[in-house]
Design an enzyme around this catalytic site. Sequence first.
Site, short mmCIF file in Angstrom:
data_model
loop_
_atom_site.label_atom_id
_atom_site.label_comp_id
_atom_site.label_asym_id
_atom_site.label_seq_id
_atom_site.Cartn_x
_atom_site.Cartn_y
_atom_site.Cartn_z
N HIS A 1 0.80 -1.23 0.00
CA HIS A 1 0.00 0.00 0.00
C HIS A 1 0.83 1.28 0.00
CE1 HIS A 1 1.01 -0.10 4.26
NE2 HIS A 1 0.75 1.19 4.28
C1 UD1 Z 1 -1.68 5.42 6.32
C2 UD1 Z 1 -0.35 5.88 6.91
C3 UD1 Z 1 0.69 4.79 6.70
C4 UD1 Z 1 0.21 3.46 7.22
C5 UD1 Z 1 -1.13 3.13 6.57
C6 UD1 Z 1 -1.70 1.81 7.05
C7 UD1 Z 1 0.16 8.29 6.82
C8 UD1 Z 1 0.94 9.32 6.12
N1 UD1 Z 1 0.16 7.08 6.24
O1 UD1 Z 1 -1.54 5.32 4.92
O2 UD1 Z 1 1.87 5.16 7.40
O3 UD1 Z 1 1.14 2.45 6.93
O4 UD1 Z 1 -2.05 4.18 6.88
O5 UD1 Z 1 -2.93 1.56 6.51
O6 UD1 Z 1 -0.41 8.57 7.85
N2 UD1 Z 1 -9.28 4.52 3.18
C9 UD1 Z 1 -10.42 3.78 3.32
N3 UD1 Z 1 -10.80 3.42 4.57
C10 UD1 Z 1 -10.10 3.79 5.68
C11 UD1 Z 1 -8.94 4.56 5.52
C12 UD1 Z 1 -8.53 4.90 4.27
O7 UD1 Z 1 -11.07 3.44 2.37
O8 UD1 Z 1 -10.53 3.43 6.79
C13 UD1 Z 1 -8.85 4.88 1.82
C14 UD1 Z 1 -9.17 6.32 1.46
O9 UD1 Z 1 -9.65 6.32 0.17
C15 UD1 Z 1 -7.86 7.02 1.52
C16 UD1 Z 1 -6.86 5.91 1.22
O10 UD1 Z 1 -7.48 4.69 1.70
O11 UD1 Z 1 -7.78 8.08 0.65
C17 UD1 Z 1 -5.55 6.11 1.89
O12 UD1 Z 1 -5.72 6.26 3.30
P1 UD1 Z 1 -4.77 7.25 4.13
O13 UD1 Z 1 -5.14 7.21 5.56
O14 UD1 Z 1 -4.75 8.55 3.46
O15 UD1 Z 1 -3.32 6.68 3.96
P2 UD1 Z 1 -2.82 5.21 3.97
O16 UD1 Z 1 -2.32 4.89 2.62
O17 UD1 Z 1 -3.84 4.29 4.57
#
Ligand code: UD1
Length: 386
Positions: free
Chosen positions: A219
């Site tokens: 991811h």
């Molecule tokens: C975040 C952390 C990363 C960690 C990862 C684990 C930062 C900078 N990054 O990255 O260090 O390893 O989490 O998962 O803080 N989304 C969902 N459901 C959720 C959360 C997110 O669908 O519950 C989707 C959203 O579309 C979002 C995307 O996943 O835009 C990315 O989520 P985000 O929290 O922005 O960053 P991660 O890539 O999850």
Amino acid sequence: MKAVDKATVVCVVGARPNYMKMAPILRCMTESKASLRPYLVHTGQHYDAAMSGQLFRDLQLPAADVNLNVGSGSHAVQTAEIMRRFEPIIDEQKPACVLVVGDVNSTLACALVAVKAGVAVAHVEAGLRSFDRSMPEEINRLLTDQISDLLFTTEPSAHDNLAREGIPSERIRFVGNVMIDSVLAHRGRAPAPESVLRQAGLAPDPIGTSKGYAVMTLHRPSNVDEPKTLQMLLGVIREVSAILPLVWPVHPRTLRNAEGFGLTHLLSAPGLILLPAQGYLEMLGLMSRATVVLTDSGGVQEETTALSVPCLTLRETTERPVTVEQGTNVIVGRDRRRILSALGEILATGGKRGRSPDLWDGRAAERIVSHLITDLGSDPSAVEAA
Ligand code: UD1
């Protein structure tokens, strides 16, 4: 500095990798007769049942005292929104300390609010460095450590990194790895891999063979945000799955990008078993019996070392070098040849079995709480002076 309630420690979680770090610390704080009162804040950075609620249940975390419900957004929006919504908590709770874990946006945002309010910051998993500033997590690590009063480290490299960045040794405490506290505490409750597949409505046959199976997580923005890189990686993943059945719980970011880039046709192959993001116990169950785990996650590199399962890290760097030096981790980057040759080696020899690094013994949370009691309990100014 404003008057503080010595007993209150505001504990922050926001995203999936935070929960397994905070759970053992909260348990220790609650069970110890100490005068510390944990107040749990969930920023809501992760909000899906699969990314949050399920993990709270698996790790037996108490419900958060407050959820800031920030949700997704650009880094600037997410970080700013967490700060804006976190500040009133500090005003209201007047804690002796804000305890943050890991390297996600919630970690930095809450540490920054606390330090500007004159509240001591304690950072769990301090000092890890990938030396790759294009990773958002690296920026979060560097800045959080600069403004922390107490820095809890998991491995010797962290102390060296902090010393190089000018952090006085008196603030650093080598306590071991709380993530491993969770692995050891919950390993016995993890379901068998076959039942994880059955629960997901899939036949367990592909991994029931004596040949074994691989597990993958993917991811990191550097791996999944660029169409060409994701396409290339999916090609290699399909090759791996032709050699060994590959179980892949897909992160929402990765799925969204594969769909957006028109790459979903690459997600189906005979040996490729796709699952939605899994619970903590299911992941432990899947990893424990795997022949090999492929990952770009930081936490999974550590968990596989603790489980003595070979790990191939699909990145050029690791901020957790002890997993390579002493554990089961091999850095293979995103190079097809390196990945397939490392896989061949594991299939031929069983791969690295490694050893558990110092203080990855299930008692890191006890050490953290004991330091907090000493450093905050009787005299919060002790942290400022440290
Ligand atoms: C975040 C952390 C990363 C960690 C990862 C684990 C930062 C900078 N990054 O990255 O260090 O390893 O989490 O998962 O803080 N989304 C969902 N459901 C959720 C959360 C997110 O669908 O519950 C989707 C959203 O579309 C979002 C995307 O996943 O835009 C990315 O989520 P985000 O929290 O922005 O960053 P991660 O890539 O999850």
